[in-house]
Design a protein around this motif. Structure first.
Motif, short mmCIF file in Angstrom:
data_model
loop_
_atom_site.label_atom_id
_atom_site.label_comp_id
_atom_site.label_asym_id
_atom_site.label_seq_id
_atom_site.Cartn_x
_atom_site.Cartn_y
_atom_site.Cartn_z
N CYS A 161 -0.56 11.52 -13.40
CA CYS A 161 0.46 11.96 -12.95
C CYS A 161 1.63 12.20 -14.03
O CYS A 161 2.62 12.84 -13.99
CB CYS A 161 1.10 10.65 -12.18
N LEU A 162 1.35 12.02 -15.28
CA LEU A 162 2.26 11.97 -16.40
C LEU A 162 2.40 13.52 -16.75
O LEU A 162 3.49 13.72 -17.18
CB LEU A 162 1.72 11.37 -17.63
N SER B 119 4.63 17.55 -11.94
CA SER B 119 5.71 17.67 -11.45
C SER B 119 6.22 16.44 -10.80
O SER B 119 5.76 16.13 -9.62
CB SER B 119 6.14 19.19 -10.61
N ARG B 120 7.45 15.64 -11.14
CA ARG B 120 7.61 14.65 -10.66
C ARG B 120 7.99 14.81 -9.21
O ARG B 120 7.68 14.13 -8.29
CB ARG B 120 8.70 14.01 -11.30
N ARG C 196 6.89 6.44 -13.05
CA ARG C 196 8.16 7.35 -13.26
C ARG C 196 8.21 8.47 -12.75
O ARG C 196 9.22 9.19 -12.78
CB ARG C 196 8.72 6.92 -14.51
N ASN C 197 6.95 9.19 -12.76
CA ASN C 197 6.80 10.75 -12.49
C ASN C 197 6.17 10.98 -11.18
O ASN C 197 5.68 12.15 -11.08
CB ASN C 197 6.12 11.11 -13.74
#
Length: 355
Positions: free
Chosen positions: A80-81, A84-85, A119-120
């Motif tokens: 996930c890092l 695109s969030r 967070r993303n």
């Protein structure tokens, strides 16, 4: 940003090892259920999630998909890092690894699998309220962006008539990892006339404990869905007295086949079982033993549990769960200014449609 599309969601999935296929089956059923109205592309990561180089290759593969609406389906949260969030969803199946690790290893895994990935992402799905509670103990994330969507059950698991054998019941144990609590199960069953079917790999220590228990038993190793279903059909009681679970699929599978289940009164298991299982304290051998004795000896109690299971299993209907995921995809797409490629006149799959 302006609207663009239509977009096809992408499932980013781990490369499974020889003993891990639960996530693959779960999301395979979801894709099949939505096939009549929403195509979902499957991308399997190129390397097993082991070692620095293997994980780095997986991160690079995920990076190529950053312009897509991506759903990371679990176990490889770290990818996930680089996504695109606003276009990324993450499914967290459990936090068990954080219970097993200590010291710097726990800190590193928590950072790369939980703290930084969440967070993303635009939203998170979990399969139980218990997993949501455990996750929120470990990370800071808006609770209203964590959606509880349970696991669907394979349509192979259907009610099967069976005459209960109280004189020598056949007890089915699914799983052999440490959290499955097999050692205490063996202690609880010691001296009871029964036969134990145990599904999962057996290491030397567990084999020794099985031999020392004095129980009649059969080890089955890894089974296909069809072979596992046959074990359920042959069982009188399903044992699932784990110390911790993110969900607890054997409870629901037992309810679908209409076998009585003895499970734990902690973690996610009471939530999953509803009123359709005998709950025991998995840390108390006498509590486990009393639970088995009751379901073996009390036919009225068994029928009560099976009837409650018939009601409870409706919560895990694949069509209902697919609809919940579709709504989450639509929400994330709308917030990102994307348009999903949803068929205007969906073709039902198997006589049903989720759209």
């Amino acid at each position: 940003m302006g609207r663009s599309g239509p977009f096809t969601p992408v499932h980013i999935q781990r490369r499974p090892t020889g003993s891990n296929f639960s996530i693959e089956g779960y999301f395979g059923r979801l894709r099949g259920q939505l096939a009549g109205c929403l195509h979902i592309e499957l991308r399997i990561l190129p390397r097993f999630s082991k070692g620095f180089i293997g994980r780095l290759c997986n991160v690079w593969a995920a990076y190529q998909l950053r312009k897509h609406l991506c759903h990371v389906t679990g176990d490889v949260h770290y990818v996930c890092l680089v996504l695109s969030r606003t276009r990324c969803l993450l499914t967290v199946h459990d936090c068990q690894i954080l219970h097993r690790l200590h010291g710097w290893r726990r800190c590193l895994v928590k950072l790369l699998w939980y703290t930084l990935p969440v967070r993303n992402v635009a939203c998170i799905t979990v399969n139980s309220l218990e997993t949501k509670r455990q996750l929120l103990k470990e990370v800071t994330y808006p609770p209203d962006r964590i959606h509880v969507i349970p696991v669907s059950v394979s349509e192979l698991f259907k009610p099967t008539a069976h005459a209960f054998r109280p004189d020598c019941p056949r007890i089915l144990q699914i799983g052999t990892k440490a959290n499955k609590n097999v050692v205490r199960l063996l202690q609880a069953l010691r001296g009871l006339r029964c036969h134990l079917d145990i599904v999962g790999p057996l290491d030397d220590d567990l084999k020794r404990q099985l031999l020392d228990s004095g129980l009649s038993w059969t080890g089955w190793g890894r089974l296909s869905d069809e072979e596992l279903l046959e074990r359920y059909r042959q069982a009188d009681v399903v044992a699932f007295v784990s110390t911790h679970e993110g969900f607890g699929m054997p409870i629901v599978e037992a309810q679908c086949v209409e076998r009585v289940c003895v499970t734990s009164n902690c973690s996610s298991m009471p939530e999953v079982a509803g009123d359709g299982a005998c709950l025991v304290d998995p840390f108390d051998v006498q509590s486990i033993r009393a639970g088995f004795q009751r379901v073996i000896q009390d036919s009225a109690y068994r029928e009560q549990l099976i009837e409650a299971g018939r009601v409870n299993r409706q919560r895990f209907d694949a069509n209902r769960i697919a609809q919940q995921f579709l709504e989450v995809y639509q929400m994330v797409a709308a917030e990102a200014g994307l348009e999903l490629d949803i068929a205007p006149t969906p073709v039902p799959l198997g006589g049903r449609s989720s759209c």
